[in-house]
Design an enzyme around this catalytic site. Structure first.
Site: not given
Ligand code: IPM
Ligand code: MG
Length: 355
Positions: A142, A188, A220, A244, A248
């Protein structure tokens, strides 16, 4: 206790859900003998339209001078074509950075009374769960360098310093310790160097919190485990972009994104509190938004900024008692129900608080 709160209603359904919060906090004040004072300031598209920038300096100064900030939402399709620095979202991102709010707490709770609203089967959801996502908020993709090369390619960069990982890591370990004592660090590390740094730092911190059961998980796999066995998670900590996306996902499995609050914290007690749902332009101005996420954000404010856990619990149980009643907001109403509006549902919560 006296507290001063800056309200940043912003765009879309933001002003509607924020309007519900003030009477709720005033009811808390009356019941427990606290005084909250409020002022409003512009942010997002609303600030763009009135002042030409998504985050006026004056707004930042007012936020800095307050104890806490309560934000509605920013964004809307009318600003989609704006250049990046003149998008409403740029105002929110700058505000998070300017106030150094590096730890974003996003609880995702499946309440037993809402089990039917969850897209997960009861045998998968376990009927109820209580997950806290701690999202790093002021670093990573970001905030890294981005742009276009001469050849016209686009690029974004993910950079994390050790210090940035340490501070959010410590916060996550401390939160896990105060809850059920489990922390999952999501990265990751099989591909990304920032993730390898992240993991190395977390492993160092782990020695300071021997009472917290720690595990690493690749992002993942974490995305998959969230919908396979959400009940196994307590606290998850992860970098900005993964957080982020996962928040959700965690929101969706609680039944409605309209329920999820968030707290953005730095050092000290100051915090910015906001519902996780966005500006929801499709339902804006129609008294259809669920105010629960905004009201639960106030509960987080009472807990983290004002150090009032009893008052926070009280708001949470008022919300729960309003939600277990027969009247449902549009996001949770069944086909045969007449949905109750934002204002009326807010009044039900405030009523539950005073009774
Ligand atoms: C969120 C939102 C923001 C983010 C947007 C509006 C910039 O999606 O708070 O999750 O990506 O951080
Ligand atoms: Mg998001």
């Amino acid at each position: 206790m006296n507290g001063h709160i800056v309200l940043l209603p912003g765009d879309g359904v933001g002003p509607e859900v924020i309007a519900v919060c003030r009477p709720v906090l005033e009811a808390v004040g009356r019941r427990f003998g606290h005084t909250f004072s409020f002022e409003e300031a512009p942010v997002g598209g609303h600030a763009l339209e009135t002042l030409g920038v998504p985050l006026p300096e004056e707004t930042v100064a007012r936020c800095r001078a307050a104890d806490a900030v309560l934000l509605g939402a920013v964004g809307g399709p009318q600003w989609d074509e704006n250049p990046a620095h003149l998008r409403p979202e740029a105002g929110l991102l700058r505000l998070r950075a300017a106030l150094e709010l590096y730890a974003n707490l996003r609880p995702a709770v499946l309440y037993p009374c809402l089990q039917a609203a969850s897209p997960l089967k009861p045998e998968v959801s376990g009927g109820a769960f209580d997950i806290l996502i701690v999202r790093e908020l002021t670093g990573g993709l970001y905030y890294g360098a981005r742009g276009r090369t001469e050849a016209g390619a686009g690029f974004d960069t993910m950079v994390y310093s050790e210090r940035e990982v340490v501070r959010v890591g410590r916060r996550a370990f401390a939160l896990a310790r105060a809850r059920r004592g489990r922390l999952t660090s999501v990265d990751k590390a099989n591909v990304l160097d920032t993730s390898r740094l992240w993991r190395a730092v977390m492993h160092r911190l782990r020695a300071e919190y021997p009472d917290v059961a720690y595990e690493d998980m690749l992002v993942d796999n974490a995305a998959m485990q969230l919908v396979r066995r959400p009940g196994a998670f307590d606290v998850l900590v992860t970098e900005n972009m993964f957080g982020d996306i996962l928040s959700d996902e965690a929101g969706a499995i609680t039944g409605s994104i309209g329920l999820l609050p968030s707290a953005s914290l730095g050092e000290g007690y100051f915090g910015l509190y906001e519902p996780v749902h966005g500006s929801a332009p499709d339902i804006a101005g129609r008294d259809r938004a669920n105010p629960v996420a905004a009201v639960l954000s106030c509960a987080l404010m009472l807990r983290h900024t004002f150090g009032l856990p009893r008052e926070a619990e009280c708001v949470a149980s008022a919300v729960l008692s309003a939600m277990t009643g027969p009247r449902k907001t549009a996001d949770l109403a069944g086909p045969a129900d007449t949905p109750v509006g934002t204002r009326a549902f807010g009044a039900l919560i405030a009523e539950a608080l005073t009774s």
